[in-house]
Every structure is written in structure tokens, then in C-alpha cells.
Design an enzyme around this catalytic site. Structure first.
Site, PDB file in Angstrom:
ATOM      1  N   GLY A  10       0.827  -1.220   0.000  1.00 33.06           N
ATOM      2  CA  GLY A  10       0.000   0.000   0.000  1.00 33.06           C
ATOM      3  C   GLY A  10       0.851   1.255   0.000  1.00 33.06           C
ATOM      4  O   GLY A  10       0.654   2.142   0.837  1.00 33.06           O
ATOM      5  N   ALA A  11       1.789   1.340  -0.960  1.00 33.44           N
ATOM      6  CA  ALA A  11       2.804   2.401  -0.889  1.00 33.44           C
ATOM      7  C   ALA A  11       2.649   3.468  -1.979  1.00 33.44           C
ATOM      8  O   ALA A  11       3.575   4.200  -2.259  1.00 33.44           O
ATOM      9  CB  ALA A  11       4.194   1.776  -0.942  1.00 33.44           C
ATOM     10  N   ARG A  13       0.768   6.062  -1.789  1.00 38.68           N
ATOM     11  CA  ARG A  13       0.519   7.383  -1.192  1.00 38.68           C
ATOM     12  C   ARG A  13       0.684   7.278   0.328  1.00 38.68           C
ATOM     13  O   ARG A  13       1.001   6.202   0.856  1.00 38.68           O
ATOM     14  CB  ARG A  13      -0.893   7.886  -1.538  1.00 38.68           C
ATOM     15  CG  ARG A  13      -2.008   6.985  -1.069  1.00 38.68           C
ATOM     16  CD  ARG A  13      -3.372   7.631  -1.338  1.00 38.68           C
ATOM     17  NE  ARG A  13      -4.421   6.858  -0.683  1.00 38.68           N
ATOM     18  CZ  ARG A  13      -5.169   5.943  -1.300  1.00 38.68           C
ATOM     19  NH1 ARG A  13      -4.986   5.689  -2.586  1.00 38.68           N
ATOM     20  NH2 ARG A  13      -6.105   5.285  -0.625  1.00 38.68           N
ATOM     21  N   ASP A  61      -3.386  -7.079  -5.013  1.00 40.01           N
ATOM     22  CA  ASP A  61      -4.325  -6.946  -3.891  1.00 40.01           C
ATOM     23  C   ASP A  61      -3.848  -7.920  -2.813  1.00 40.01           C
ATOM     24  O   ASP A  61      -3.995  -9.143  -2.964  1.00 40.01           O
ATOM     25  CB  ASP A  61      -5.736  -7.305  -4.384  1.00 40.01           C
ATOM     26  CG  ASP A  61      -6.748  -7.305  -3.257  1.00 40.01           C
ATOM     27  OD1 ASP A  61      -6.362  -7.175  -2.073  1.00 40.01           O
ATOM     28  OD2 ASP A  61      -7.953  -7.462  -3.558  1.00 40.01           O
ATOM     29  N   VAL A  62      -3.273  -7.376  -1.741  1.00 35.34           N
ATOM     30  CA  VAL A  62      -2.646  -8.253  -0.734  1.00 35.34           C
ATOM     31  C   VAL A  62      -3.665  -9.140  -0.004  1.00 35.34           C
ATOM     32  O   VAL A  62      -3.290 -10.129   0.617  1.00 35.34           O
ATOM     33  CB  VAL A  62      -1.800  -7.458   0.291  1.00 35.34           C
ATOM     34  CG1 VAL A  62      -0.585  -6.840  -0.362  1.00 35.34           C
ATOM     35  CG2 VAL A  62      -2.642  -6.423   1.031  1.00 35.34           C
ATOM     36  N   ASN A  88       1.627  -2.381   5.433  1.00 39.09           N
ATOM     37  CA  ASN A  88       1.046  -1.045   5.611  1.00 39.09           C
ATOM     38  C   ASN A  88      -0.332  -0.896   4.961  1.00 39.09           C
ATOM     39  O   ASN A  88      -1.127  -0.064   5.386  1.00 39.09           O
ATOM     40  CB  ASN A  88       2.012  -0.007   5.012  1.00 39.09           C
ATOM     41  CG  ASN A  88       1.383   1.357   4.891  1.00 39.09           C
ATOM     42  OD1 ASN A  88       1.245   2.079   5.871  1.00 39.09           O
ATOM     43  ND2 ASN A  88       0.957   1.727   3.680  1.00 39.09           N
ATOM     44  N   SER A 140      -2.814   0.486  14.593  1.00 41.05           N
ATOM     45  CA  SER A 140      -3.468   1.785  14.829  1.00 41.05           C
ATOM     46  C   SER A 140      -3.748   1.946  16.313  1.00 41.05           C
ATOM     47  O   SER A 140      -3.978   0.958  17.024  1.00 41.05           O
ATOM     48  CB  SER A 140      -4.797   1.862  14.066  1.00 41.05           C
ATOM     49  OG  SER A 140      -5.538   2.989  14.485  1.00 41.05           O
ATOM     50  N   TYR A 153     -12.558  -1.924  11.702  1.00 44.40           N
ATOM     51  CA  TYR A 153     -11.170  -1.441  11.619  1.00 44.40           C
ATOM     52  C   TYR A 153     -10.412  -1.747  12.926  1.00 44.40           C
ATOM     53  O   TYR A 153      -9.281  -2.259  12.892  1.00 44.40           O
ATOM     54  CB  TYR A 153     -11.201   0.060  11.338  1.00 44.40           C
ATOM     55  CG  TYR A 153      -9.866   0.714  11.134  1.00 44.40           C
ATOM     56  CD1 TYR A 153      -9.162   0.551   9.947  1.00 44.40           C
ATOM     57  CD2 TYR A 153      -9.306   1.528  12.125  1.00 44.40           C
ATOM     58  CE1 TYR A 153      -7.937   1.177   9.740  1.00 44.40           C
ATOM     59  CE2 TYR A 153      -8.092   2.159  11.932  1.00 44.40           C
ATOM     60  CZ  TYR A 153      -7.402   1.977  10.737  1.00 44.40           C
ATOM     61  OH  TYR A 153      -6.188   2.595  10.551  1.00 44.40           O
ATOM     62  N   ALA A 155     -11.097  -4.037  15.125  1.00 42.39           N
ATOM     63  CA  ALA A 155     -10.899  -5.489  15.244  1.00 42.39           C
ATOM     64  C   ALA A 155      -9.751  -5.943  14.358  1.00 42.39           C
ATOM     65  O   ALA A 155      -8.921  -6.777  14.758  1.00 42.39           O
ATOM     66  CB  ALA A 155     -12.189  -6.225  14.861  1.00 42.39           C
ATOM     67  N   LYS A 157      -7.150  -4.200  13.440  1.00 46.86           N
ATOM     68  CA  LYS A 157      -5.861  -3.719  13.956  1.00 46.86           C
ATOM     69  C   LYS A 157      -5.505  -4.410  15.276  1.00 46.86           C
ATOM     70  O   LYS A 157      -4.321  -4.672  15.538  1.00 46.86           O
ATOM     71  CB  LYS A 157      -5.893  -2.194  14.127  1.00 46.86           C
ATOM     72  CG  LYS A 157      -6.072  -1.434  12.810  1.00 46.86           C
ATOM     73  CD  LYS A 157      -4.937  -1.684  11.825  1.00 46.86           C
ATOM     74  CE  LYS A 157      -5.000  -0.776  10.604  1.00 46.86           C
ATOM     75  NZ  LYS A 157      -3.899  -0.986   9.667  1.00 46.86           N
TER      76      LYS A 157
HETATM   77  P1  NAP Z   1      -4.182   5.829   2.612  1.00 47.95           P
HETATM   78  O1  NAP Z   1      -3.618   7.160   2.272  1.00 47.95           O
HETATM   79  O2  NAP Z   1      -5.637   5.593   2.430  1.00 47.95           O
HETATM   80  O3  NAP Z   1      -3.342   4.700   1.820  1.00 47.95           O
HETATM   81  C1  NAP Z   1      -3.689   3.358   1.921  1.00 47.95           C
HETATM   82  C2  NAP Z   1      -2.878   2.589   0.918  1.00 47.95           C
HETATM   83  O4  NAP Z   1      -3.243   1.206   1.000  1.00 47.95           O
HETATM   84  C3  NAP Z   1      -3.096   3.027  -0.494  1.00 47.95           C
HETATM   85  O5  NAP Z   1      -1.849   3.183  -1.128  1.00 47.95           O
HETATM   86  C4  NAP Z   1      -3.887   1.870  -1.117  1.00 47.95           C
HETATM   87  O6  NAP Z   1      -3.529   1.658  -2.476  1.00 47.95           O
HETATM   88  C5  NAP Z   1      -3.386   0.693  -0.308  1.00 47.95           C
HETATM   89  N1  NAP Z   1      -4.283  -0.446  -0.342  1.00 47.95           N
HETATM   90  C6  NAP Z   1      -5.589  -0.497   0.026  1.00 47.95           C
HETATM   91  N2  NAP Z   1      -6.081  -1.734  -0.162  1.00 47.95           N
HETATM   92  C7  NAP Z   1      -5.066  -2.483  -0.650  1.00 47.95           C
HETATM   93  C8  NAP Z   1      -4.944  -3.839  -1.041  1.00 47.95           C
HETATM   94  N3  NAP Z   1      -5.986  -4.675  -0.959  1.00 47.95           N
HETATM   95  N4  NAP Z   1      -3.751  -4.284  -1.506  1.00 47.95           N
HETATM   96  C9  NAP Z   1      -2.692  -3.439  -1.606  1.00 47.95           C
HETATM   97  N5  NAP Z   1      -2.751  -2.139  -1.249  1.00 47.95           N
HETATM   98  C10 NAP Z   1      -3.926  -1.666  -0.785  1.00 47.95           C
HETATM   99  O7  NAP Z   1      -3.896   5.454   4.137  1.00 47.95           O
HETATM  100  P2  NAP Z   1      -2.710   5.868   5.148  1.00 47.95           P
HETATM  101  O8  NAP Z   1      -3.256   6.882   6.058  1.00 47.95           O
HETATM  102  O9  NAP Z   1      -1.449   6.115   4.421  1.00 47.95           O
HETATM  103  O10 NAP Z   1      -2.649   4.494   5.973  1.00 47.95           O
HETATM  104  C11 NAP Z   1      -1.598   3.539   5.838  1.00 47.95           C
HETATM  105  C12 NAP Z   1      -1.721   2.550   6.975  1.00 47.95           C
HETATM  106  O11 NAP Z   1      -1.645   3.248   8.224  1.00 47.95           O
HETATM  107  C13 NAP Z   1      -3.051   1.790   6.991  1.00 47.95           C
HETATM  108  O12 NAP Z   1      -2.841   0.462   7.399  1.00 47.95           O
HETATM  109  C14 NAP Z   1      -3.847   2.541   8.046  1.00 47.95           C
HETATM  110  O13 NAP Z   1      -4.817   1.710   8.633  1.00 47.95           O
HETATM  111  C15 NAP Z   1      -2.754   2.905   9.023  1.00 47.95           C
HETATM  112  N6  NAP Z   1      -3.105   4.019   9.912  1.00 47.95           N
HETATM  113  C16 NAP Z   1      -3.371   5.254   9.404  1.00 47.95           C
HETATM  114  C17 NAP Z   1      -3.699   6.273  10.286  1.00 47.95           C
HETATM  115  C18 NAP Z   1      -4.007   7.672   9.826  1.00 47.95           C
HETATM  116  O14 NAP Z   1      -4.389   8.495  10.671  1.00 47.95           O
HETATM  117  N7  NAP Z   1      -3.838   8.005   8.561  1.00 47.95           N
HETATM  118  C19 NAP Z   1      -3.753   6.041  11.658  1.00 47.95           C
HETATM  119  C20 NAP Z   1      -3.468   4.764  12.119  1.00 47.95           C
HETATM  120  C21 NAP Z   1      -3.135   3.759  11.236  1.00 47.95           C
HETATM  121  P3  NAP Z   1      -4.605   1.652  -3.687  1.00 47.95           P
HETATM  122  O15 NAP Z   1      -5.199   3.019  -3.735  1.00 47.95           O
HETATM  123  O16 NAP Z   1      -3.768   1.308  -4.865  1.00 47.95           O
HETATM  124  O17 NAP Z   1      -5.619   0.588  -3.318  1.00 47.95           O
END
Ligand code: NAP
Length: 245
Positions: A10-11, A13, A61-62, A88, A140, A153, A155, A157
Site C-alpha cells: 500500500g505504498a 501514497r 491486492d494483498v 502497511n 493503529s 477497523y 478489530a 488492527k
Molecule cells: P491511505 O492514504 O488511504 O493509503 C492506503 C494505501 O493502502 C493506499 O496506497 C492503497 O492503495 C493501499 N491499499 C488499500 N487496499 C489495498 C490492497 N488490498 N492491496 C494493496 N494495497 C492496498 O492510508 P494511510 O493513512 O497512508 O494508511 C496507511 C496505513 O496506516 C493503513 O494500514 C492505516 O490503517 C494505518 N493508519 C493510518 C492512520 C491515519 O491516521 N492516517 C492512523 C493509524 C493507522 P490503492 O489506492 O492502490 O488501493
């Protein structure tokens, strides 16, 4: 990290991209996974290459084991099997439990928890043989404390934290460490569209009085993969400005 191979799921963005860039600064070979956002993944690749390292993008798709297999095969072909895996990729599908559909519960578990299981399972055999591996799971704060509207979500994490600790115990003797990072509120696309009142309520619960940046999480990931963390395994490191203590 020179000559280490890193897979970041998921890299394309957000936090995943920042993790790739921090590992690129350390000289690692970077495997950038995405599921749909090829353009975003390409931007991450360019940012890494500008830092002088090799990087590839891999669509997978992981949540699907056979697609996760393709991700690891692409890594092996380009650089060899990974020394470092960062699970991630994550999604949210928020709703109060009373209104949460079965599909939305299952989908979040499939990506956030099963996706991490799939990639971890594919990583551990070569890590065990090499007697070296670093697995970092992006959990998280919500997995530690729960949250209204995020039963699925939270559950996923909390499950990821259980997965982290179990695999850490299984692999510690083989010099494979498995740790989790529990970010708080990080400014990315995932949090961009939350209503202002939710954001200000969140801010008031953060002792540091600021939202986190993706780089805050990325630096913790590089620390957990580095020599300074060799004796740390099975831990959950909060990166949340003191939100959860
Ligand atoms: P984000 O901007 O929404 O990015 C999520 C990434 O995951 C995207 O690049 C997306 O790629 C990818 N993804 C989604 N489904 C996928 C799949 N089935 N296979 C492969 N890639 C997939 O989210 P983020 O804020 O950077 O979050 C990254 C991680 O941190 C997540 O695990 C999130 O739960 C965790 N987190 C975030 C926060 C926060 O406040 N932002 C807080 C706690 C934890 P595509 O668009 O290509 O699907």
C-alpha cells in the site's frame, strides 16, 4: 540498510509512500506495492530513485493470497527475497455497528488483517533460512483503544497486534523480529475527509496538540528495521503524540 530489500504494501501514497522514501534514504532496494493507484506508485518510485536507489512497483491486492504471491515473486526476480516487510496496506469502512454491513466488516478484515497474514506467511520462510528478517505491521491506536464507528477497523488492527506478537514469539530464535506501529491521527488521504468536528475532537485528545505526519510513522519503521532495534520484538510502538498511554 544498504543492499537490504524492502517490501512496503500500500505504498502509492500516504504513510506507505513516506516509509519507502525513508528506506530509500538508507540505501535499500524498494518494492512498492499498490492495488489500484498505479500513478501514485509511480510517483513513489520516482521519489525513491531520486535518492539513488533501485525501486519497482508491483500491482497486487494483498488480501488475495495468489496476488500476494505475485508481489513476492516480483521482489525475488528484481532483487532477491525481502529482508524487511512493512505491512502497511489498509482501508476503512466506518459505520456504527448497528449499521455496519457484513460486507464492510469482512472487507476491512480481509485487507488489513488477512493481507498482513498473507505477506507475512510469504516472507518468513526465506527470512528464517537467512537468519535475518524485520517485519513491521502498521496497526493503529484504534486497535488498542477501540473507536466509535470503527468496530471492523479496530478489530482488524487489534488482530494485527495479536498476529505480531504470535509471529514474534515463533521467529525470535531465528533473528526475525516482528513489531507493530500504532499510529494515532496522521494527516493522509485516510483522514482528509473526516468532518471538522471529528478532527477538532481528535486534536483535543492529543497531548502533543498536533496531528501526526506520515514521516513520523516512517521514521519509526526505519528505526525498527535498523540495528538499534535488534533486540526489540513483539512490541507495539505508539506514534501518536501521546494520544494513547
Ligand atoms: P491511505 O492514504 O488511504 O493509503 C492506503 C494505501 O493502502 C493506499 O496506497 C492503497 O492503495 C493501499 N491499499 C488499500 N487496499 C489495498 C490492497 N488490498 N492491496 C494493496 N494495497 C492496498 O492510508 P494511510 O493513512 O497512508 O494508511 C496507511 C496505513 O496506516 C493503513 O494500514 C492505516 O490503517 C494505518 N493508519 C493510518 C492512520 C491515519 O491516521 N492516517 C492512523 C493509524 C493507522 P490503492 O489506492 O492502490 O488501493
Amino acid at each position: 540498510m544498504d543492499k537490504r530489500n524492502v517490501i512496503v504494501t500500500g505504498a502509492g501514497r500516504g504513510i506507505g509512500r513516506a516509509i519507502c522514501v525513508e528506506f530509500a534514504k538508507e540505501g535499500a532496494n524498494i518494492v512498492i506495492n499498490y492495488s489500484r493507484d498505479a500513478e501514485g506508485a509511480e510517483i513513489t518510485k520516482n521519489l525513491c530513485e531520486e535518492l539513488g536507489v533501485k525501486a519497482i512497483t508491483v500491482a497486487a491486492d494483498v488480501a488475495k493470497y495468489n496476488e500476494a504471491e505475485k508481489l513476492f515473486a516480483a521482489c525475488e526476480e528484481a532483487f532477491g527475497m525481502p529482508h524487511i516487510l512493512v505491512n502497511n496496506a489498509g482501508i476503512t469502512k466506518d459505520n456504527l455497528l448497528m449499521r455496519m454491513s457484513e460486507e464492510d466488516f469482512d472487507k476491512v478484515i480481509e485487507v488489513n488483517l488477512k493481507g498482513s497474514f498473507n505477506c507475512t506467511k510469504l516472507a518468513v520462510s526465506s527470512m528464517s533460512k537467512k537468519r535475518y528478517g524485520r517485519i513491521i505491521n502498521i496497526a493503529s491506536v484504534v486497535g488498542l483503544s477501540g473507536n466509535i464507528g470503527q468496530a471492523n477497523y479496530a478489530a482488524s488492527k487489534a488482530g494485527l497486534i495479536g498476529l505480531t506478537k504470535s509471529v514474534a514469539k515463533e521467529l525470535a530464535r531465528r533473528n526475525v523480529t516482528v513489531n507493530a506501529i500504532a499510529p494515532g491521527f496522521i494527516e493522509t488521504d485516510m483522514t482528509l475527509n473526516l468532518p471538522d468536528e471529528v478532527k477538532s475532537a481528535m486534536l483535543s485528545s492529543i497531548p502533543a496538540n498536533r496531528f501526526g505526519q506520515a514521516e513520523d510513522v516512517a521514521k519509526a519503521a526505519v528505526f525498527l528495521a535498523g540495528e538499534a532495534a535488534d533486540y526489540i520484538t513483539g512490541q507495539v510502538i505508539s506514534v501518536d503524540g501521546g494520544m494513547h498511554m
